[in-house]
Motif scaffolding. Structure first.
Motif, PDB file in Angstrom:
ATOM      1  N   ARG A   1     -14.141   0.824  12.523  1.00 35.74           N
ATOM      2  CA  ARG A   1     -15.265  -0.019  12.940  1.00 35.74           C
ATOM      3  C   ARG A   1     -16.051   0.624  14.082  1.00 35.74           C
ATOM      4  NH1 ARG A   1     -12.074  -5.798  12.522  1.00 35.74           N
ATOM      5  NH2 ARG A   1     -12.675  -6.311  10.384  1.00 35.74           N
ATOM      6  N   ILE A   2     -15.361   1.241  15.018  1.00 38.73           N
ATOM      7  CA  ILE A   2     -16.054   1.925  16.118  1.00 38.73           C
ATOM      8  C   ILE A   2     -16.918   3.053  15.563  1.00 38.73           C
ATOM      9  CG2 ILE A   2     -15.693   3.441  18.111  1.00 38.73           C
ATOM     10  CD1 ILE A   2     -13.258   1.662  18.808  1.00 38.73           C
TER      11      ILE A   2
ATOM     12  N   THR B   1     -23.401  -1.571  27.790  1.00 42.01           N
ATOM     13  CA  THR B   1     -22.313  -2.531  27.921  1.00 42.01           C
ATOM     14  C   THR B   1     -22.002  -3.205  26.589  1.00 42.01           C
ATOM     15  OG1 THR B   1     -23.925  -4.207  28.586  1.00 42.01           O
ATOM     16  CG2 THR B   1     -22.808  -2.988  30.350  1.00 42.01           C
ATOM     17  N   LEU B   2     -20.793  -3.791  26.523  1.00 47.48           N
ATOM     18  CA  LEU B   2     -20.316  -4.415  25.286  1.00 47.48           C
ATOM     19  C   LEU B   2     -19.606  -5.722  25.605  1.00 47.48           C
ATOM     20  CD1 LEU B   2     -19.396  -4.400  22.228  1.00 47.48           C
ATOM     21  CD2 LEU B   2     -17.384  -3.148  23.029  1.00 47.48           C
ATOM     22  N   LEU B   3     -19.950  -6.767  24.859  1.00 45.85           N
ATOM     23  CA  LEU B   3     -19.227  -8.037  24.884  1.00 45.85           C
ATOM     24  C   LEU B   3     -18.624  -8.253  23.502  1.00 45.85           C
ATOM     25  CD1 LEU B   3     -18.438 -10.843  26.058  1.00 45.85           C
ATOM     26  CD2 LEU B   3     -20.652 -11.679  25.199  1.00 45.85           C
ATOM     27  N   ASP B   4     -17.291  -8.421  23.444  1.00 43.32           N
ATOM     28  CA  ASP B   4     -16.614  -8.694  22.181  1.00 43.32           C
ATOM     29  C   ASP B   4     -16.167 -10.146  22.173  1.00 43.32           C
ATOM     30  OD1 ASP B   4     -15.433  -8.202  19.677  1.00 43.32           O
ATOM     31  OD2 ASP B   4     -13.473  -7.897  20.619  1.00 43.32           O
ATOM     32  N   VAL B   5     -16.676 -10.914  21.220  1.00 45.41           N
ATOM     33  CA  VAL B   5     -16.364 -12.335  21.113  1.00 45.41           C
ATOM     34  C   VAL B   5     -15.232 -12.520  20.108  1.00 45.41           C
ATOM     35  CG1 VAL B   5     -17.281 -14.630  20.672  1.00 45.41           C
ATOM     36  CG2 VAL B   5     -18.790 -12.840  21.565  1.00 45.41           C
TER      37      VAL B   5
ATOM     38  N   GLY C   1      -7.006  -7.640  21.961  1.00 48.14           N
ATOM     39  CA  GLY C   1      -7.688  -6.632  22.770  1.00 48.14           C
ATOM     40  C   GLY C   1      -7.653  -5.210  22.252  1.00 48.14           C
ATOM     41  N   GLN C   2      -7.185  -4.976  21.024  1.00 51.63           N
ATOM     42  CA  GLN C   2      -7.113  -3.602  20.514  1.00 51.63           C
ATOM     43  C   GLN C   2      -8.479  -2.929  20.461  1.00 51.63           C
ATOM     44  OE1 GLN C   2      -4.453  -4.400  16.986  1.00 51.63           O
ATOM     45  NE2 GLN C   2      -4.031  -2.242  17.282  1.00 51.63           N
ATOM     46  N   PHE C   3      -9.466  -3.638  19.955  1.00 47.85           N
ATOM     47  CA  PHE C   3     -10.806  -3.062  19.851  1.00 47.85           C
ATOM     48  C   PHE C   3     -11.346  -2.685  21.227  1.00 47.85           C
ATOM     49  CE2 PHE C   3     -15.453  -4.281  19.860  1.00 47.85           C
ATOM     50  CZ  PHE C   3     -15.901  -3.050  19.405  1.00 47.85           C
TER      51      PHE C   3
ATOM     52  N   GLY D   1     -13.866   3.855  26.276  1.00 45.18           N
ATOM     53  CA  GLY D   1     -14.492   5.142  26.549  1.00 45.18           C
ATOM     54  C   GLY D   1     -15.900   5.282  26.021  1.00 45.18           C
ATOM     55  N   GLU D   2     -16.349   4.319  25.208  1.00 39.68           N
ATOM     56  CA  GLU D   2     -17.665   4.398  24.593  1.00 39.68           C
ATOM     57  C   GLU D   2     -18.752   3.678  25.393  1.00 39.68           C
ATOM     58  OE1 GLU D   2     -18.243   5.800  21.460  1.00 39.68           O
ATOM     59  OE2 GLU D   2     -16.158   6.451  21.218  1.00 39.68           O
ATOM     60  N   TYR D   3     -18.345   2.820  26.343  1.00 36.49           N
ATOM     61  CA  TYR D   3     -19.300   1.941  27.014  1.00 36.49           C
ATOM     62  C   TYR D   3     -19.073   1.947  28.535  1.00 36.49           C
ATOM     63  CZ  TYR D   3     -19.922   0.268  22.257  1.00 36.49           C
ATOM     64  OH  TYR D   3     -20.172   0.214  20.906  1.00 36.49           O
TER      65      TYR D   3
END
Length: 277
Positions: free
Chosen positions: A77-78, A89-93, A98-100, A106-108
């Motif tokens: 997915r990444i 920045t990234l917000l994961d809903v 928390g694996q993702f 390291g990407e954000y």
């Protein structure tokens, strides 16, 4: 245990808030909106019942048992996100354990996650030292906007998907990107041939899907909530042992080619990328 239907019947469509919808013959537990075409479970469990279900201590046991295979899922997915993601920045809903977020760090510049399950939040802290926020995005306060918002297999679980997407829009920076993945409950090959027919919700189900999106209804609700759809395809969602990865890849690539040239998605999932209008 089957859900008690008496006190949970919807009076309006959860996608467009319209009041004109009808029962699907032969599937009286489903309604279809006359205005937007969204299919949704009606009646449905309350938000409190669903929150309690996902707060069970054993809810994420199989996830922990399959960390390696699930790492491969999130890596796919990444990689898929890299085509459209914005720097920043990234917000994961619905961050789960928390694996993702752990792999995406390291990407954000900054990663933030939300989750309604206390047990998942505890696991994320223990395994990855992540401080995930507890609550829904509608109830939480954020000090900033985000360049990217992700919600993988979340939209089908929320009671008001339109309100959820409007909140995602509010939390995005100008021209920010929203990444969604949802099940293809109605259009997949398995559902078309009757192998995975929808049935009334039971609390023993592995997943509780309240809304059932197609490419068309997903595109419509995104547009109504202030997004421009910029990409739609398939979500590489599988979690299998490494020896079976190649079989899943073959199916994913084959059905992806079919979808690209015919616009027919027979795969079990839908992937969508939208930009804040």
């Amino acid at each position: 245990m089957r859900i008690d239907a008496s006190s949970m019947r919807e009076s309006e469509c959860p996608g467009c808030l319209g009041t004109r919808f009808s029962t699907i013959p032969g599937r009286e537990f489903l309604s279809i909106c006359d205005d937007c075409g969204l299919v949704f479970d009606n009646p449905r469990p309350t938000p409190e019942v669903i929150a309690a279900y996902y707060n069970k201590e054993t809810q994420y046991d199989t996830w922990i048992q399959n960390l390696e295979a699930r790492d491969r899922l999130w890596t796919r997915r990444i990689r898929k996100m890299s085509q459209h993601r914005k720097p920043g920045t990234l917000l994961d809903v619905g961050a789960g354990i928390g694996q993702f977020l752990n792999l995406a760090r390291g990407e954000y510049e900054l990663v933030v996650g939300t989750e309604i399950s206390s047990s998942a939040i505890e696991i994320a802290k223990r395994l990855y030292n992540l401080d995930i926020l507890k609550g829904t995005i509608e109830s939480l306060h954020f000090e900033q906007r985000f360049d990217n918002v992700t919600a993988f297999h979340v939209l089908e679980h929320v009671h008001q998907p339109a309100a959820f997407l409007e909140r995602c829009n509010q939390l995005l920076s100008p021209a920010g990107r929203l990444f969604l993945a949802v099940p293809n409950d109605l259009g997949s090959l398995a559902s078309r041939v009757g192998r995975h027919a929808l049935k009334p919700i039971e609390l023993s189900d592995a997943e509780i899907h309240l809304s059932h999106f197609t490419k068309r209804t997903l595109a419509q609700i995104l547009s109504r909530c202030g997004f421009n759809l910029i990409h739609i395809s398939l979500d590489p969602f599988w979690v299998v042992v490494s020896s079976k990865e190649y079989l899943q890849n073959i199916r994913y690539i084959g059905m992806g080619v079919l979808n690209r040239f015919t616009k027919i998605n027979l795969y079990p999932t839908i992937w969508a990328v939208a930009q804040r209008s």
